[in-house]
Design an enzyme around this catalytic site. Structure first.
Site, PDB file in Angstrom:
ATOM      1  CG  ASP A 135      -2.462  -0.556   1.155  1.00 17.21           C
ATOM      2  OD1 ASP A 135      -2.507  -1.095  -0.169  1.00 17.21           O
ATOM      3  OD2 ASP A 135      -2.904  -1.271   2.247  1.00 17.21           O
ATOM      4  NE  ARG A 185      -4.372  -1.759  -4.645  1.00 24.24           N
ATOM      5  CZ  ARG A 185      -4.118  -2.734  -4.248  1.00 24.24           C
ATOM      6  NH1 ARG A 185      -4.127  -2.404  -2.673  1.00 24.24           N
ATOM      7  NH2 ARG A 185      -4.484  -4.272  -3.751  1.00 24.24           N
TER       8      ARG A 185
HETATM    9  P1  FDA Z   1     -13.742   8.740  -6.468  1.00 20.49           P
HETATM   10  O1  FDA Z   1     -13.192   9.825  -4.898  1.00 20.49           O
HETATM   11  O2  FDA Z   1     -14.406  10.336  -7.075  1.00 20.49           O
HETATM   12  O3  FDA Z   1     -15.358   8.352  -6.351  1.00 20.49           O
HETATM   13  C1  FDA Z   1     -15.722   8.224  -7.505  1.00 20.49           C
HETATM   14  C2  FDA Z   1     -17.014   7.391  -6.519  1.00 20.49           C
HETATM   15  O4  FDA Z   1     -16.707   6.441  -6.512  1.00 20.49           O
HETATM   16  C3  FDA Z   1     -17.953   8.077  -5.966  1.00 20.49           C
HETATM   17  O5  FDA Z   1     -18.847   9.394  -6.673  1.00 20.49           O
HETATM   18  C4  FDA Z   1     -19.344   7.150  -5.390  1.00 20.49           C
HETATM   19  O6  FDA Z   1     -19.923   6.915  -5.956  1.00 20.49           O
HETATM   20  C5  FDA Z   1     -17.671   6.049  -5.530  1.00 20.49           C
HETATM   21  N1  FDA Z   1     -16.683   6.188  -4.005  1.00 20.49           N
HETATM   22  C6  FDA Z   1     -16.039   6.471  -3.840  1.00 20.49           C
HETATM   23  N2  FDA Z   1     -15.270   6.430  -2.595  1.00 20.49           N
HETATM   24  C7  FDA Z   1     -16.041   5.825  -2.223  1.00 20.49           C
HETATM   25  C8  FDA Z   1     -16.498   5.593  -0.799  1.00 20.49           C
HETATM   26  N3  FDA Z   1     -15.737   5.808   0.683  1.00 20.49           N
HETATM   27  N4  FDA Z   1     -17.830   4.866  -0.625  1.00 20.49           N
HETATM   28  C9  FDA Z   1     -18.909   4.535  -0.967  1.00 20.49           C
HETATM   29  N5  FDA Z   1     -18.493   5.441  -2.560  1.00 20.49           N
HETATM   30  C10 FDA Z   1     -17.469   5.883  -2.600  1.00 20.49           C
HETATM   31  N6  FDA Z   1      -5.097   4.957  -1.678  1.00 20.49           N
HETATM   32  C11 FDA Z   1      -3.649   5.575  -0.699  1.00 20.49           C
HETATM   33  O7  FDA Z   1      -3.482   6.550  -0.786  1.00 20.49           O
HETATM   34  N7  FDA Z   1      -3.108   4.169  -0.829  1.00 20.49           N
HETATM   35  C12 FDA Z   1      -3.378   2.987  -0.785  1.00 20.49           C
HETATM   36  O8  FDA Z   1      -2.403   2.413  -0.919  1.00 20.49           O
HETATM   37  C13 FDA Z   1      -4.636   2.935  -1.774  1.00 20.49           C
HETATM   38  N8  FDA Z   1      -5.556   1.108  -2.175  1.00 20.49           N
HETATM   39  C14 FDA Z   1      -6.582   1.232  -2.666  1.00 20.49           C
HETATM   40  C15 FDA Z   1      -6.694   0.766  -2.419  1.00 20.49           C
HETATM   41  C16 FDA Z   1      -7.849   0.275  -3.578  1.00 20.49           C
HETATM   42  C17 FDA Z   1      -8.956  -1.299  -4.005  1.00 20.49           C
HETATM   43  C18 FDA Z   1      -8.910   0.854  -3.815  1.00 20.49           C
HETATM   44  C19 FDA Z   1      -9.855   1.088  -5.153  1.00 20.49           C
HETATM   45  C20 FDA Z   1      -8.121   1.517  -3.252  1.00 20.49           C
HETATM   46  C21 FDA Z   1      -7.468   2.111  -2.818  1.00 20.49           C
HETATM   47  N9  FDA Z   1      -7.000   3.148  -1.963  1.00 20.49           N
HETATM   48  C22 FDA Z   1      -5.215   3.571  -1.577  1.00 20.49           C
HETATM   49  C23 FDA Z   1      -8.009   4.829  -2.229  1.00 20.49           C
HETATM   50  C24 FDA Z   1      -8.170   5.536  -2.568  1.00 20.49           C
HETATM   51  O9  FDA Z   1      -6.836   6.551  -3.501  1.00 20.49           O
HETATM   52  C25 FDA Z   1      -9.468   6.788  -2.950  1.00 20.49           C
HETATM   53  O10 FDA Z   1      -9.091   7.190  -1.992  1.00 20.49           O
HETATM   54  C26 FDA Z   1     -10.494   6.250  -3.371  1.00 20.49           C
HETATM   55  O11 FDA Z   1     -10.467   5.036  -3.709  1.00 20.49           O
HETATM   56  C27 FDA Z   1     -11.548   6.626  -3.304  1.00 20.49           C
HETATM   57  O12 FDA Z   1     -11.368   7.292  -5.448  1.00 20.49           O
HETATM   58  P2  FDA Z   1     -11.749   7.190  -6.470  1.00 20.49           P
HETATM   59  O13 FDA Z   1     -10.520   6.285  -7.658  1.00 20.49           O
HETATM   60  O14 FDA Z   1     -13.072   5.399  -6.538  1.00 20.49           O
HETATM   61  O15 FDA Z   1     -13.065   8.060  -6.773  1.00 20.49           O
END
Ligand code: FDA
Length: 309
Positions: A135, A185
């Protein structure tokens, strides 16, 4: 503003003891965290596997400042991998490891201890046919994580790492890690970061994500597209087609409890969807970052507390 406050609260011990002691919190946390014990993790993995999803397990914990606690975390990973193997669920599984949970924040020899501990987890994972992904934590640790990644990959070339599109440096990191055998990732990034190192506007972060993803998809590694964002997923699908990628040379990833129907939709199209499954008692920081990502989660949390108090 709300995001910044929640991310500040994620690091506050006072807030932590306040929120952890509210009895109803646990029920709400259960939406994002699979449970406390190894058996809870195995149960969640079994259910997801039966639904056609892959998994990456995260034994929750971060910022450990006690060497014994770092050892306990390593043992928890090893016990969890053994429990998965006993159920025939370890092969093809992945574990996600925060280096600060296995010793990096220790005052003396932190990096060395984290490397050795991560190595132990890699040995166990390799024996079970599983992989390990590091991570990524806040930007002050990026160089250290990538340095440890390089050292681990000498013996375990399949170890992956997370890169965060909100960091200005990440396009270059993607170029550096787009070679054959590399597993990256790509996520947007979940910490509170200063303007000097990170894009602040969602539109800038999204554009950076797309640039980074293009670099990874045009490269020779194995990109892991970690986002719940429908626009990012649609663009990823276009880029996958444009770059001639096939179903087995990349994957999509989402977090446990977030957009579960979308997770199943993607898996049903014979594409790899891996769900990041956190479990354990140290859920506070992880949970607060999930609240910060989406104001609706805070409303959900507060409503849950109100209805149960
Ligand atoms: P964004 O935040 O723009 O969200 C898009 C849409 O997704 C929202 O409108 C909603 O519908 C849905 N959504 C997103 N987050 C949600 C939530 N918490 N609850 C409900 N719905 C939600 N970060 C990091 O800094 N270090 C790491 O090692 C990791 N590891 C990691 C692993 C995996 C498998 C994932 C999917 C994510 C991470 N992250 C992470 C977290 C990542 O950086 C980020 O904060 C979240 O994935 C939210 O970003 P989105 O790309 O989903 O888009």
């Amino acid at each position: 503003m709300l995001r910044a406050s929640l991310l500040a609260a994620a690091r506050s011990t006072r807030m932590r003891s306040l929120i952890e002691t509210v009895p109803a919190t646990r029920a709400v946390v259960g939406r994002f965290v699979a449970g406390s014990a190894t058996e809870d993790a195995v149960r969640a993995v079994r259910e997801l596997t039966e639904a056609g999803l892959r998994i990456s397990l995260d034994h929750l914990g971060e910022d450990t400042t006690d060497a014994r606690q770092a050892d306990v975390t390593v043992q928890a990973y090893q016990a969890m991998l053994a429990a998965l193997a006993a159920e025939g669920l370890a092969s093809g599984a992945d574990v996600s490891v925060k280096l600060s949970a296995v010793g990096r924040s220790l005052p003396v020899d932190g990096e060395k201890i984290a490397l050795e501990n991560a190595r132990k987890i890699c040995v166990s994972a390799a024996a079970m046919g599983a992989t390990v992904t590091l991570d990524m934590e806040d930007h002050t640790t990026t160089d250290s994580t990538l340095g440890i990644l390089r050292q681990l990959r000498v013996d375990f070339p399949w170890v992956g790492a997370v890169l965060q599109a909100y960091l200005r440096r990440t396009e270059q990191d993607c170029r550096d890690l787009s070679g054959a055998g590399s597993r990256v990732r790509l996520c947007k990034g979940a910490y509170s970061e200063p303007e000097s190192v990170a894009y602040q506007e969602k539109s800038e972060v999204d554009r950076s994500y797309v640039r980074c993803l293009r670099i990874l998809l045009e490269g020779n590694g194995y990109p892991m597209i970690a986002s719940h964002d429908p626009r990012i997923i649609a663009i990823a699908e276009e880029l996958i087609a444009e770059t001639g990628r096939t179903a087995d040379d990349h994957e999509f990833q989402m977090l446990y409890g977030i957009r579960p129907e979308e997770q199943r939709r993607i898996a049903a199209e014979s594409r790899t969807m891996r769900v990041y499954v956190p479990y354990g008692d140290e859920w506070y920081g992880y949970f607060m970052r999930r609240l910060a990502e989406r104001p609706a989660n805070l409303t959900f949390f507060l409503r849950g507390l109100a209805s149960k108090s």
